[in-house]
Design a protein around this motif. Sequence first.
Motif, mmCIF file in Angstrom:
data_model
loop_
_atom_site.group_PDB
_atom_site.id
_atom_site.type_symbol
_atom_site.label_atom_id
_atom_site.label_comp_id
_atom_site.label_asym_id
_atom_site.label_seq_id
_atom_site.Cartn_x
_atom_site.Cartn_y
_atom_site.Cartn_z
ATOM 1 N N SER A 106 -40.442 41.627 2.866
ATOM 2 C CA SER A 106 -39.077 41.101 2.966
ATOM 3 C C SER A 106 -38.140 42.149 3.565
ATOM 4 C CB SER A 106 -38.568 40.597 1.612
ATOM 5 O OG SER A 106 -38.547 41.635 0.672
ATOM 6 N N ALA A 107 -38.376 43.428 3.254
ATOM 7 C CA ALA A 107 -37.551 44.500 3.826
ATOM 8 C C ALA A 107 -37.771 44.574 5.343
ATOM 9 C CB ALA A 107 -37.883 45.836 3.179
ATOM 10 N N MET A 108 -39.023 44.430 5.763
ATOM 11 C CA MET A 108 -39.332 44.476 7.193
ATOM 12 C C MET A 108 -38.725 43.290 7.935
ATOM 13 S SD MET A 108 -43.224 45.857 7.547
ATOM 14 C CE MET A 108 -43.510 44.904 9.034
ATOM 15 N N MET A 109 -38.851 42.097 7.323
ATOM 16 C CA MET A 109 -38.290 40.897 7.929
ATOM 17 C C MET A 109 -36.779 41.029 8.071
ATOM 18 S SD MET A 109 -40.583 38.897 8.882
ATOM 19 C CE MET A 109 -39.552 37.501 9.323
ATOM 20 N N TRP A 110 -36.159 41.523 6.975
ATOM 21 C CA TRP A 110 -34.709 41.705 7.011
ATOM 22 C C TRP A 110 -34.318 42.680 8.121
ATOM 23 C CZ3 TRP A 110 -31.685 46.085 6.405
ATOM 24 C CH2 TRP A 110 -30.305 45.823 6.472
ATOM 25 N N SER A 111 -35.040 43.781 8.222
ATOM 26 C CA SER A 111 -34.725 44.806 9.216
ATOM 27 C C SER A 111 -34.826 44.239 10.644
ATOM 28 C CB SER A 111 -35.652 46.007 9.000
ATOM 29 O OG SER A 111 -35.995 46.610 10.198
ATOM 30 N N LEU A 112 -35.834 43.400 10.885
ATOM 31 C CA LEU A 112 -35.966 42.774 12.200
ATOM 32 C C LEU A 112 -34.804 41.827 12.488
ATOM 33 C CD1 LEU A 112 -39.777 41.945 12.479
ATOM 34 C CD2 LEU A 112 -38.456 43.531 13.887
ATOM 35 N N LYS A 113 -34.492 40.982 11.478
ATOM 36 C CA LYS A 113 -33.394 40.019 11.641
ATOM 37 C C LYS A 113 -32.073 40.756 11.867
ATOM 38 C CE LYS A 113 -34.997 36.598 8.383
ATOM 39 N NZ LYS A 113 -34.679 36.171 7.027
ATOM 40 N N PHE A 114 -31.889 41.840 11.109
ATOM 41 C CA PHE A 114 -30.637 42.581 11.205
ATOM 42 C C PHE A 114 -30.504 43.277 12.564
ATOM 43 C CE2 PHE A 114 -27.935 46.313 9.687
ATOM 44 C CZ PHE A 114 -26.764 45.620 9.909
ATOM 45 N N ARG A 115 -31.602 43.814 13.067
ATOM 46 C CA ARG A 115 -31.571 44.426 14.400
ATOM 47 C C ARG A 115 -31.181 43.401 15.470
ATOM 48 N NH1 ARG A 115 -35.532 48.834 15.826
ATOM 49 N NH2 ARG A 115 -35.824 50.044 13.955
ATOM 50 N N TYR A 116 -31.738 42.208 15.331
ATOM 51 C CA TYR A 116 -31.428 41.144 16.285
ATOM 52 C C TYR A 116 -29.952 40.755 16.173
ATOM 53 C CZ TYR A 116 -31.548 36.752 18.821
ATOM 54 O OH TYR A 116 -31.277 35.746 19.707
ATOM 55 N N TYR A 117 -29.486 40.624 14.930
ATOM 56 C CA TYR A 117 -28.081 40.289 14.662
ATOM 57 C C TYR A 117 -27.160 41.338 15.309
ATOM 58 C CZ TYR A 117 -23.721 40.038 11.995
ATOM 59 O OH TYR A 117 -22.395 39.986 11.637
ATOM 60 N N ALA A 118 -27.495 42.632 15.101
ATOM 61 C CA ALA A 118 -26.659 43.727 15.636
ATOM 62 C C ALA A 118 -26.656 43.681 17.161
ATOM 63 C CB ALA A 118 -27.187 45.067 15.140
ATOM 64 N N HIS A 119 -27.824 43.440 17.725
ATOM 65 C CA HIS A 119 -27.954 43.367 19.176
ATOM 66 C C HIS A 119 -27.066 42.249 19.748
ATOM 67 C CE1 HIS A 119 -29.829 43.115 23.097
ATOM 68 N NE2 HIS A 119 -30.052 41.831 22.883
ATOM 69 N N LYS A 120 -27.034 41.118 19.032
ATOM 70 C CA LYS A 120 -26.268 39.962 19.515
ATOM 71 C C LYS A 120 -24.762 40.091 19.307
ATOM 72 C CE LYS A 120 -27.012 35.577 19.278
ATOM 73 N NZ LYS A 120 -27.347 34.240 18.751
ATOM 74 N N ASN A 121 -24.362 40.759 18.202
ATOM 75 C CA ASN A 121 -22.958 40.707 17.787
ATOM 76 C C ASN A 121 -22.131 41.962 18.005
ATOM 77 O OD1 ASN A 121 -22.642 37.947 16.537
ATOM 78 N ND2 ASN A 121 -24.454 38.690 15.460
ATOM 79 N N ALA A 122 -22.790 43.094 18.302
ATOM 80 C CA ALA A 122 -22.026 44.334 18.486
ATOM 81 C C ALA A 122 -21.435 44.353 19.895
ATOM 82 C CB ALA A 122 -22.928 45.535 18.258
ATOM 83 N N THR A 123 -20.126 44.170 19.977
ATOM 84 C CA THR A 123 -19.484 44.175 21.290
ATOM 85 C C THR A 123 -19.171 45.610 21.712
ATOM 86 O OG1 THR A 123 -17.419 43.805 20.134
ATOM 87 C CG2 THR A 123 -18.471 41.875 21.112
ATOM 88 N N ASP A 124 -18.860 45.764 22.977
ATOM 89 C CA ASP A 124 -18.554 47.068 23.554
ATOM 90 C C ASP A 124 -17.265 47.642 22.945
ATOM 91 O OD1 ASP A 124 -18.569 49.197 25.213
ATOM 92 O OD2 ASP A 124 -18.069 48.095 27.050
ATOM 93 N N VAL A 125 -17.292 48.924 22.557
ATOM 94 C CA VAL A 125 -16.060 49.547 22.060
ATOM 95 C C VAL A 125 -15.549 50.597 23.047
ATOM 96 C CG1 VAL A 125 -16.356 49.109 19.593
ATOM 97 C CG2 VAL A 125 -17.425 51.134 20.599
ATOM 98 N N GLY A 126 -16.075 50.569 24.261
ATOM 99 C CA GLY A 126 -15.570 51.453 25.310
ATOM 100 C C GLY A 126 -16.284 52.791 25.409
ATOM 101 N N VAL A 127 -17.166 53.083 24.441
ATOM 102 C CA VAL A 127 -17.949 54.328 24.456
ATOM 103 C C VAL A 127 -19.374 54.004 24.024
ATOM 104 C CG1 VAL A 127 -16.211 56.151 24.087
ATOM 105 C CG2 VAL A 127 -16.991 54.770 22.143
#
Length: 253
Positions: A103-124
Amino acid sequence: MFKTLRVVILLGVLLVVAVNAYQDHHHNWTQPVYVALYPVNVDGSPEVASYIHALSDKDFKEIEGYLNTQSKKYGQNVHFYYRLGDEVKALPPVVPKNSGVISAMMWSLKFRYYAHKNATDVGVPTNLRLFLQYHHTDKRILTETSTALQNGRIGVVNLFASGDKTTNNNVVIAHESLHGFGATDKYNLANGIPNYPDGYANPAQNPLYPQKYAELMAVHIPTSETKFVMARALNQTMIGELTAKEIGWVQDK
Ligand SMILES: [Zn+2]
């Protein structure tokens, strides 16, 4: 010929993965550290919405100064820069309560995907991305639901959406930031009691109790062998030697 090409491409991919993993574990502290912060309105309340709306980089400045001062004790002069990114509407995947490996591994994969999709550019280019889940103050927050991964340098942090909680929130953000660079928790996760000696700000103090400060990765100030109080502000905490070693501020001799 085609086979050789495939092997070369595969080796290239592996090399990139290995270099990324190496960089995640051996941060170069002479370079500035940019941390992107993405607020999330967890319960969708209008109070939390207006709190998030009023946030700016200024609210996190205190953490930058704190980490710089702490690093100087270990012969470093690190510069963290916290940059507020756009509010994220989608909620991060929920951190699993049971600590099963799968479950920790699954969560980590899902979270990485979430971060990849939702982290917008902050200029740096950022070294760490934290999703700040703001809760209404009449809620209870379970501290174990905040976590940051060193691999991939992403984290989810649970905070209260209230002006009088800002200093408290900054303790949690600083704590989770250091998890992103390899620091471990220094308290008993079952009962909150700081580990002796590594979870003590001043393990050599005599008499030992009460301690005046908390070690940042223990978050709690020990007042007796079994009692503690939560550090409410960064000026009630300091970074201990083991944490400094884990994040690479001091080299193991
Ligand atoms: Zn922690």
